[in-house]
Design an enzyme around this catalytic site. Structure first.
Site, mmCIF file in Angstrom:
data_model
loop_
_atom_site.group_PDB
_atom_site.id
_atom_site.type_symbol
_atom_site.label_atom_id
_atom_site.label_comp_id
_atom_site.label_asym_id
_atom_site.label_seq_id
_atom_site.Cartn_x
_atom_site.Cartn_y
_atom_site.Cartn_z
ATOM 1 N N TYR A 38 40.984 -1.609 -33.445
ATOM 2 C CA TYR A 38 40.496 -0.830 -32.306
ATOM 3 C C TYR A 38 39.631 -1.698 -31.404
ATOM 4 C CZ TYR A 38 38.051 2.747 -29.612
ATOM 5 O OH TYR A 38 37.523 3.497 -28.591
ATOM 6 N N SER A 68 34.976 0.300 -24.815
ATOM 7 C CA SER A 68 34.081 0.756 -25.880
ATOM 8 C C SER A 68 33.006 -0.287 -26.145
ATOM 9 C CB SER A 68 34.861 1.016 -27.168
ATOM 10 O OG SER A 68 33.982 1.288 -28.249
#
Length: 270
Positions: free
Chosen positions: A168, A156
């Protein structure tokens, strides 16, 4: 039959969002695709059916990566579906932001809040699914993988942009550390290992907030060099390249597939 039409692939998280686009694209290239899902069987079946309607080949495999039995369940289903074929491509796309199924930790629109709001349950689940699972899925898959195989991790852009998604972003940073080290270890087998880092991508459940927050679509588009939201197919095309023979000399790399998100401050009025 082309070389791609003889190949097989496993796409974790392949039943929805970016994973689904990747599964469809690899199937369109002629591969037999194992579409992994955790809970939503009907969504995985819909993805498999859409691949079949388009003339491709796929089968669903279930595994909850937050449980100890998840790996055994995944590989039992995978080996059954492969029916003696080797695995050629592994795409680790499954990921979570929070813990929506834990009644003690409300989902909060799918996102874990700032640093002080993260709970141990949320932290542990994110790392179990986003780090532990791809590590051990890859470890187990190597015994099935053919020489010259392809491994792709979906990371990401949050690893380089300071969004308040602490666990995350940390989990994706850990995942990125795996790629080059594994690429070096597996190079003698001709296996390439690369990572792809999407930005904020439209048409995914995770980013449904884009249409709930006023101005979000224009705001995100404005901070992206190509001036639009990413689409799952944008990411799938990059993964398909890395899974192909055309990428045989690319390994140990992280490819940013965010459309140039947050490359620089956006000037006023643009």
């Amino acid at each position: 039959m082309t070389p791609e039409q003889e190949k097989t692939a496993l796409v974790t998280g392949g039943s929805r969002g970016i994973g689904r686009a990747i599964a469809r694209r690899l199937a369109a290239d002629g591969m037999l695709v194992a579409v992994h899902y955790a809970q939503r069987k009907e969504t995985a079946e819909e993805t498999v059916e859409s691949i079949s309607r388009a003339g491709g080949r796929a089968f669903p495999v279930r595994a909850d990566f937050a449980t100890d039995s998840g790996l055994d369940e995944l590989f039992a289903g995978l080996e059954s579906g492969l029916d003696g074929r080797p695995l050629n491509v592994l795409v680790n796309s499954a990921a979570v932001y929070a813990t929506p199924d834990d009644p003690a930790t409300p989902q909060r629109d799918g996102f874990v809040p700032g640093f002080s709001g993260v709970t141990p349950a949320e932290f542990d689940r994110i790392f179990a699914v986003n780090v532990r699972a791809p590590f051990f899925v890859t470890q187990r898959a190597l015994s099935l993988m053919a020489e010259g195989g392809r491994i792709v991790y979906v990371s990401s852009a949050v690893t380089r942009i300071a969004w308040p998604l602490f666990p995350y972003a940390m989990s994706k940073g850990a995942l990125e550390m795996l790629g080059p080290r594994l690429a070096n270890e597996l190079g003698s087998r001709g296996i390439t290992v690369n990572s792809v880092a999407p930005g904020i991508t439209d048409d995914t459940e995770t980013n449904s907030w884009l249409y709930e927050v006023p101005g979000a679509v224009d705001g995100v588009s404005g901070m992206t060099a190509l001036r639009r939201l990413g689409r799952p197919d944008d990411i799938a095309d990059v993964v398909a390249f890395l899974a192909s023979d055309a990428a045989r000399w690319v390994t140990g790399q992280l490819i940013d597939a965010s459309g140039g998100m947050a490359l620089a401050p956006v000037p006023p009025g643009m």
